[in-house]
Write a protein that holds these residues in place. Sequence first.
Motif, PDB file in Angstrom:
ATOM      1  N   CYS A   1       0.674  -0.657  -0.230  1.00  0.00           N
ATOM      2  CA  CYS A   1      -0.075  -0.353   0.067  1.00  0.00           C
ATOM      3  C   CYS A   1       0.648   1.289   0.071  1.00  0.00           C
ATOM      4  CB  CYS A   1      -0.785  -0.153   1.435  1.00  0.00           C
ATOM      5  SG  CYS A   1      -0.200  -0.385   2.936  1.00  0.00           S
TER       6      CYS A   1
ATOM      7  N   HIS B   1      -3.429   8.294   1.141  1.00  0.00           N
ATOM      8  CA  HIS B   1      -2.793   7.105   1.777  1.00  0.00           C
ATOM      9  C   HIS B   1      -3.603   6.093   0.341  1.00  0.00           C
ATOM     10  CE1 HIS B   1      -3.635   3.472   4.401  1.00  0.00           C
ATOM     11  NE2 HIS B   1      -2.580   3.949   4.649  1.00  0.00           N
ATOM     12  N   THR B   2      -3.147   4.909   0.126  1.00  0.00           N
ATOM     13  CA  THR B   2      -3.633   4.015  -0.068  1.00  0.00           C
ATOM     14  C   THR B   2      -3.370   2.160   0.545  1.00  0.00           C
ATOM     15  OG1 THR B   2      -2.064   2.959  -1.505  1.00  0.00           O
ATOM     16  CG2 THR B   2      -3.702   4.238  -2.732  1.00  0.00           C
ATOM     17  N   ARG B   3      -4.643   1.870   1.105  1.00  0.00           N
ATOM     18  CA  ARG B   3      -4.990   0.684   2.263  1.00  0.00           C
ATOM     19  C   ARG B   3      -4.949  -0.296   1.981  1.00  0.00           C
ATOM     20  NH1 ARG B   3      -9.745  -0.307   6.493  1.00  0.00           N
ATOM     21  NH2 ARG B   3      -8.080  -1.157   7.922  1.00  0.00           N
ATOM     22  N   TRP B   4      -3.786  -0.954   2.667  1.00  0.00           N
ATOM     23  CA  TRP B   4      -3.779  -2.324   2.454  1.00  0.00           C
ATOM     24  C   TRP B   4      -4.560  -2.791   3.860  1.00  0.00           C
ATOM     25  CZ3 TRP B   4      -2.509  -5.768  -2.511  1.00  0.00           C
ATOM     26  CH2 TRP B   4      -2.820  -6.955  -2.186  1.00  0.00           C
ATOM     27  N   ALA B   5      -5.458  -3.292   4.042  1.00  0.00           N
ATOM     28  CA  ALA B   5      -6.728  -3.555   5.202  1.00  0.00           C
ATOM     29  C   ALA B   5      -5.757  -4.986   6.156  1.00  0.00           C
ATOM     30  CB  ALA B   5      -8.148  -3.533   5.418  1.00  0.00           C
ATOM     31  N   THR B   6      -4.850  -4.207   7.387  1.00  0.00           N
ATOM     32  CA  THR B   6      -4.879  -5.425   8.010  1.00  0.00           C
ATOM     33  C   THR B   6      -5.583  -5.591   9.723  1.00  0.00           C
ATOM     34  OG1 THR B   6      -2.863  -3.881   9.359  1.00  0.00           O
ATOM     35  CG2 THR B   6      -2.652  -5.534   7.618  1.00  0.00           C
ATOM     36  N   HIS B   7      -6.217  -4.787  10.036  1.00  0.00           N
ATOM     37  CA  HIS B   7      -6.348  -4.477  11.012  1.00  0.00           C
ATOM     38  C   HIS B   7      -8.088  -4.105  11.087  1.00  0.00           C
ATOM     39  CE1 HIS B   7      -2.706  -5.693  12.595  1.00  0.00           C
ATOM     40  NE2 HIS B   7      -3.645  -5.590  13.847  1.00  0.00           N
TER      41      HIS B   7
ATOM     42  N   HIS C   1      -7.891   5.605   5.527  1.00  0.00           N
ATOM     43  CA  HIS C   1      -7.103   6.821   6.660  1.00  0.00           C
ATOM     44  C   HIS C   1      -7.235   7.762   6.048  1.00  0.00           C
ATOM     45  CE1 HIS C   1      -3.614   3.745   8.171  1.00  0.00           C
ATOM     46  NE2 HIS C   1      -5.389   2.942   7.767  1.00  0.00           N
TER      47      HIS C   1
ATOM     48  N   HIS D   1      -0.881   6.235   7.960  1.00  0.00           N
ATOM     49  CA  HIS D   1       0.102   4.687   7.925  1.00  0.00           C
ATOM     50  C   HIS D   1       0.140   3.767   7.861  1.00  0.00           C
ATOM     51  CE1 HIS D   1       0.302   1.617  11.178  1.00  0.00           C
ATOM     52  NE2 HIS D   1       1.939   1.596  10.538  1.00  0.00           N
TER      53      HIS D   1
ATOM     54  N   GLY E   1       1.821   0.464   7.010  1.00  0.00           N
ATOM     55  CA  GLY E   1       2.386  -1.250   8.401  1.00  0.00           C
ATOM     56  C   GLY E   1       1.361  -2.215   8.990  1.00  0.00           C
TER      57      GLY E   1
ATOM     58  N   THR F   1      -8.813   0.034  13.589  1.00  0.00           N
ATOM     59  CA  THR F   1      -7.406  -0.087  12.473  1.00  0.00           C
ATOM     60  C   THR F   1      -6.563  -0.211  14.177  1.00  0.00           C
ATOM     61  OG1 THR F   1      -7.060   2.380  12.250  1.00  0.00           O
ATOM     62  CG2 THR F   1      -8.035   0.868  11.203  1.00  0.00           C
ATOM     63  N   ASP F   2      -5.276  -0.512  13.435  1.00  0.00           N
ATOM     64  CA  ASP F   2      -4.135  -0.212  15.110  1.00  0.00           C
ATOM     65  C   ASP F   2      -3.671   0.891  14.205  1.00  0.00           C
ATOM     66  OD1 ASP F   2      -3.347  -1.093  12.354  1.00  0.00           O
ATOM     67  OD2 ASP F   2      -1.829  -1.990  12.702  1.00  0.00           O
ATOM     68  N   SER F   3      -3.736   1.579  13.520  1.00  0.00           N
ATOM     69  CA  SER F   3      -2.752   3.620  13.031  1.00  0.00           C
ATOM     70  C   SER F   3      -3.899   3.747  14.033  1.00  0.00           C
ATOM     71  CB  SER F   3      -3.209   3.361  11.207  1.00  0.00           C
ATOM     72  OG  SER F   3      -3.354   2.508  10.555  1.00  0.00           O
TER      73      SER F   3
HETATM   74  N1  GLU Z   1      -2.593  -1.574   9.783  1.00  0.00           N
HETATM   75  C1  GLU Z   1      -2.988  -0.330   9.035  1.00  0.00           C
HETATM   76  C2  GLU Z   1      -4.760  -0.996   8.817  1.00  0.00           C
HETATM   77  O1  GLU Z   1      -5.177  -1.777   8.749  1.00  0.00           O
HETATM   78  C3  GLU Z   1      -2.390   0.312   7.934  1.00  0.00           C
HETATM   79  C4  GLU Z   1      -2.609  -0.818   6.752  1.00  0.00           C
HETATM   80  C5  GLU Z   1      -1.143  -0.170   5.428  1.00  0.00           C
HETATM   81  O2  GLU Z   1      -0.689  -0.466   5.481  1.00  0.00           O
HETATM   82  O3  GLU Z   1      -2.108   0.160   4.440  1.00  0.00           O
HETATM   83  O4  GLU Z   1      -5.219   0.293   9.335  1.00  0.00           O
END
Ligand code: GLU
Length: 232
Positions: A2, A67-73, A82, A93, A95, A118-120
């Motif tokens: 992302c 931001h371009t997001r790849w959802a992890t949380h 974001h 953010h 990561g 999100t964790d962010s």
């Molecule tokens: N961990 C963050 C989320 O899930 C950021 C993911 C990202 O790197 O885009 O929103």
Amino acid sequence: MCGIVACYSREGCYEKLLSALFRLEYRGYDSAGIALLSAGGLSVRKRAGGVKNLEGAPLAGDTGIGHTRWATHGAPTDVNAHPHVCGKFALVHNGIIENFAQLKEELLAAGETFLSETDSEVIVHLIARAYEGDFFAAVAGGCRRLKGSYAVAVLCADRPGEIVCARSGSPLVAGRAEGALYVCSDVPALGGCGYFCPVGEGEFVHIRGGELFFRDDEGKELPKTFSRIGAA
Ligand code: GLU
């Protein structure tokens, strides 16, 4: 993967942020967003789906983040996209914050409220709580609490023309173009920039007064040399 981008341009940065986000699309993502800072304050536009969903009436401001997001949380929804905002601060953010559950518990106990899953979002709360009038010190102080990987770009409504970026684990590169300064996840997204300089592990970039500074986490300026993009 992302991406993130930060941009300062006296001519306005809405179009420049969108172009950079389109150039980051190849990295893969599920949602996108931007925040701009103008005399009128912060404005945010964020959506699940493609960067094209951010197009529309231009947001005003010479200072912005995207931001371009790849959802992890949290699912890929508008709310989880974001930037995340807390008080005067907006943050993007890339990561994963490994100690986010512990930090969130601490912040909830201190009375903070969260909008996203999100964790962010914990990062922007930590920064807002660390703020005592020194924007850079607040970002550095917030980042000191983090375990995991991050590249962040932060705006503060008190500080027009200013952006603080930091990295640990996730990549970042600074770029200079005619009339614009950028910090971005990778060199291809710096289209239009003549010069670039990678951001080292643990380093910060501070855009202020139309200049771009590399700093350590105490705010001490780090000497850097920019290279011409495309030079052998
Ligand atoms: N961990 C963050 C989320 O899930 C950021 C993911 C990202 O790197 O885009 O929103």
